[in-house]
Design a protein around this motif. Structure first.
Motif, PDB file in Angstrom:
ATOM      1  N   ASP A  13      40.512  32.076 -21.088  1.00 45.85           N
ATOM      2  CA  ASP A  13      40.075  31.381 -19.870  1.00 45.85           C
ATOM      3  C   ASP A  13      39.128  32.288 -19.081  1.00 45.85           C
ATOM      4  N   THR A  15      37.648  31.902 -16.208  1.00 47.42           N
ATOM      5  CA  THR A  15      37.931  32.089 -14.775  1.00 47.42           C
ATOM      6  C   THR A  15      39.013  33.155 -14.575  1.00 47.42           C
ATOM      7  N   THR A  16      40.052  33.092 -15.404  1.00 50.71           N
ATOM      8  CA  THR A  16      41.125  34.094 -15.302  1.00 50.71           C
ATOM      9  C   THR A  16      40.531  35.490 -15.477  1.00 50.71           C
ATOM     10  N   ILE A  19      38.669  36.485 -12.346  1.00 52.57           N
ATOM     11  CA  ILE A  19      39.587  36.845 -11.249  1.00 52.57           C
ATOM     12  C   ILE A  19      40.173  38.239 -11.490  1.00 52.57           C
ATOM     13  N   ASN A  65      48.801  31.561 -24.673  1.00 54.31           N
ATOM     14  CA  ASN A  65      48.151  30.465 -25.392  1.00 54.31           C
ATOM     15  C   ASN A  65      46.648  30.705 -25.506  1.00 54.31           C
ATOM     16  N   THR A  96      50.839  31.222 -17.805  1.00 54.17           N
ATOM     17  CA  THR A  96      51.094  30.223 -16.761  1.00 54.17           C
ATOM     18  C   THR A  96      52.547  29.770 -16.762  1.00 54.17           C
ATOM     19  N   SER A  97      53.227  29.918 -17.925  1.00 54.53           N
ATOM     20  CA  SER A  97      54.590  29.386 -17.974  1.00 54.53           C
ATOM     21  C   SER A  97      55.605  30.487 -18.259  1.00 54.53           C
ATOM     22  N   PRO A 100      61.846  31.096 -21.027  1.00 52.84           N
ATOM     23  CA  PRO A 100      62.800  32.170 -21.358  1.00 52.84           C
ATOM     24  C   PRO A 100      62.706  32.647 -22.808  1.00 52.84           C
ATOM     25  N   LYS A 101      62.420  31.687 -23.708  1.00 53.30           N
ATOM     26  CA  LYS A 101      62.313  32.064 -25.125  1.00 53.30           C
ATOM     27  C   LYS A 101      61.121  32.992 -25.344  1.00 53.30           C
ATOM     28  N   LYS A 117      50.605  33.863 -13.956  1.00 51.61           N
ATOM     29  CA  LYS A 117      49.292  33.896 -13.299  1.00 51.61           C
ATOM     30  C   LYS A 117      49.414  33.300 -11.908  1.00 51.61           C
ATOM     31  N   PRO A 118      48.626  33.623 -10.927  1.00 51.05           N
ATOM     32  CA  PRO A 118      47.569  34.663 -11.031  1.00 51.05           C
ATOM     33  C   PRO A 118      48.136  36.077 -10.837  1.00 51.05           C
ATOM     34  N   LEU A 120      48.485  39.411  -9.112  1.00 49.60           N
ATOM     35  CA  LEU A 120      48.290  39.799  -7.712  1.00 49.60           C
ATOM     36  C   LEU A 120      48.119  41.318  -7.604  1.00 49.60           C
TER      37      LEU A 120
END
Lengths: 133, 443
Positions: A13, A15-16, A19, A65, A96-97, A100-101, A117-118, A120
């Motif tokens: 990504d 943009t990520t 940033i 991902n 982003t997620s 737990p696995k 994300k994001p 800091l």
């Protein structure tokens, strides 16, 4: 806090990456900043950098991902690599997620931190304080 | 011995056989047998003599038939040999037979004299004996006949009953058979209908499953793909704020706008998380972490987690956990149920009175019931279904996504339980969660 030789951002990504690049540049914590858009690019980059130890990354921010080669596949490939000073390289998973696995799998693969994300300023600062100083 | 002596002895029953033997010796015969004629049956019966020596009454009968009208002198088969024999006829069909000797005429006259005098006496005895045995015989016969009659009557009675029963049964069976045939026909028709219906149902089910899978997939992908840009917006917002000059950053309008943007981002993220959670509940069904869960412990833990909100609300929490059982349930889902219901009770409190929440458990039939009762705002139950709808909020003055009760209902229904609410506007609400009993027991 000492400055790092290099940081590697692995994320598809754009943009990520922008940033994170802005944040890291502003915090002025590294000599060099590399970017890869997937695991495969990152492995190739690291292989190339093995010959320039002065610029070898000390911190990797890794997305989960991604196309071509995702974060976990990258970790597998990375575990196959062998080079001096490997243990001092820290890998932080940034996604982003918070599954737990995934966290469990990442821990087993030697990931130091697992973040959402994001990224800091405070979080990055803490990681550097904790692992790199 | 004088013939009169013989006669006297002959009248004495006890000496009669001995006397007969003496007579036969006297007459130079081995055996003496005296036959008497039964007047009714017209057959000759042995009245006296040595019956044990008779080779067979039948041949004697035929011998006597041919000789009774004459004084017979000749030979007869007797004791496996042929012996000389003499037959003497007296009165009333009395016949004396001498075997094994040939007495002279004088002796025979003596025998005839004795026979003629003793014959009526012998005959009388014989007849009395016959009559007695006949009457005994007929009495036995009568008795037997009576018994047989009784048995026959009973048998006939039973038979009649059986026949009647059978005919009734037959009638009934016929009727039932007819009814059965009709029912069978009906059944066959409805079976066909059911099969057709099942087929349709199966198809519809397949379609639904496919649609559900698509939906799950859609929600999962959507929530994941939405997370990336919202994280970026959040990151960009932070980066932008960092790059503003300190004066601009402090400006009230910037402060206000950035606050609103941050708030919107938070809400967006929460909605995505809710969506993800719903998809998970749908997928997991009963939950992945089924175990014995101590409900009282879950309640205590959730109350501790919400201690800040409880203090803020100055709420009185009354925990009656004595009857709160250990249930076979997903620990995470049990926590989610208690968390949602308790935090709702805190959120939707009435400003007019101090909040009181009472949490307790009890048994009802095959269910273990968790009761969470408050004196809060209460709900208008005319649209009861709506309170469990996704993203439907009945009060909008408090922060919330409208997903909590939907999740609670979904979880408890997946676990074959149910949720019931009793509520009055401005008085309060009681939520009852019915957990289906498995092998759990009272604590």
């Amino acid at each position: 806090m000492k400055r790092l030789k290099a940081v590697l951002l692995i994320d598809d990504d754009e943009t990520t990456n922008i940033i994170n690049e802005m944040l890291i540049t502003e915090m002025d914590v590294t000599e060099k900043l590399f970017q890869a858009r997937n695991g495969k690019e990152a492995i190739d980059l690291l292989q190339g950098l093995l010959k320039q130890p002065a610029h070898f990354p000390e911190l990797i921010l890794l997305d989960v991902n991604m196309p071509v080669m995702d974060g976990f596949a990258f970790l597998e490939a990375y575990q196959e690599m062998d080079f001096p000073g490997k243990s001092s390289l820290k890998i932080v998973m940034l996604t982003t997620s918070l599954n737990p696995k995934d966290i469990e799998q990442a821990k087993n693969a030697g990931v130091t931190n697992y973040l959402t994300k994001p990224l800091l300023e405070e979080t990055l600062y803490n990681i550097l304080e904790e692992h790199i100083r | 011995m004088d013939w009169l002596d013989y006669l006297v002895h002959f009248t004495n029953r006890e000496n009669r056989l001995e006397t007969a033997r003496k007579i036969s010796v006297l007459l130079n015969a081995e055996d003496l047998i005296i036959f008497l004629k039964d007047p009714e049956l017209n057959v000759l019966l042995p009245g006296i003599g040595f019956p044990q020596t008779l080779p067979g009454s039948k041949s004697w009968q035929s011998f006597l038939k041919s000789s009774e009208d004459v004084i017979y002198k000749g030979h007869v088969p007797y004791r496996d040999e042929t012996c000389p024999a003499v037959a003497v006829r007296g009165v009333d069909g009395a016949i004396a037979v001498l075997i094994g000797g040939c007495p002279g005429d004088k002796d025979l006259a003596l025998l005839t004299k004795i026979l003629n005098i003793t014959a009526p006496l012998l005959k009388q005895e014989q007849l009395a004996h016959l009559a007695e045995s006949r009457s005994m015989h007929s009495a036995r016969l009568a008795e037997k006949a009576e018994r047989l009659t009784i048995t026959l009557d009973a048998t006939r009675q039973s038979l009649m009953e059986v026949i009647k029963e059978n005919s009734d049964l037959l009638q009934l069976t016929k009727q039932q058979n007819n009814e059965l045939a009709a029912a069978n026909e009906e059944l066959r028709a409805s079976h066909e209908e059911v099969m057709a219906g099942l087929e349709e149902l199966h198809e519809a089910n397949q379609k639904l499953l496919s649609i559900n899978a698509d939906l799950d997939n859609f929600i999962y992908t959507a929530s994941h793909d939405l997370k990336a840009p919202i994280s970026n917006i959040e990151g960009l917002m932070i980066a932008m704020m960092r790059n503003l000059s300190p004066e601009s950053r402090q400006a009230p309008v910037i402060q206000k706008l950035s606050g609103l943007i941050t708030h919107s981002i938070e809400r967006f993220k929460r909605t995505i998380n809710d969506l993800t959670q719903i998809t998970k509940i749908q997928k997991e069904g009963l939950g992945e972490d089924l175990s014995q869960v101590d409900l009282s412990q879950v309640i205590s833990e959730v109350s501790a987690d919400l201690v800040y909100q409880i203090e803020q609300a100055n709420a009185i929490i009354d925990l009656e956990l004595n009857n709160c059982p250990s249930i076979h349930f997903s620990a995470k889902n049990a926590r989610s149920i208690v968390y949602n219901l308790l935090s709702n009770a805190i959120k939707y409190r009435s400003p007019e009175r101090r909040l009181k929440i009472r949490i307790s458990c009890y048994f009802e039939g095959e269910h273990q019931v968790l009761s969470i009762e408050d004196n809060g705002l209460g709900l208008d139950l005319s649209n009861e279904d709506k309170i469990y709808s996704m993203f439907k909020r009945l009060h909008d003055h408090v922060e919330g996504s409208g997903i909590g009760l939907y999740i609670v209902k979904k979880i408890i229904e997946n676990a074959k339980g149910k949720i019931v609410v009793h509520s009055k506007l401005n008085e309060g609400s009681t939520f009852l969660v019915y957990f289906k009993s498995h092998n759990s027991s009272l604590k």
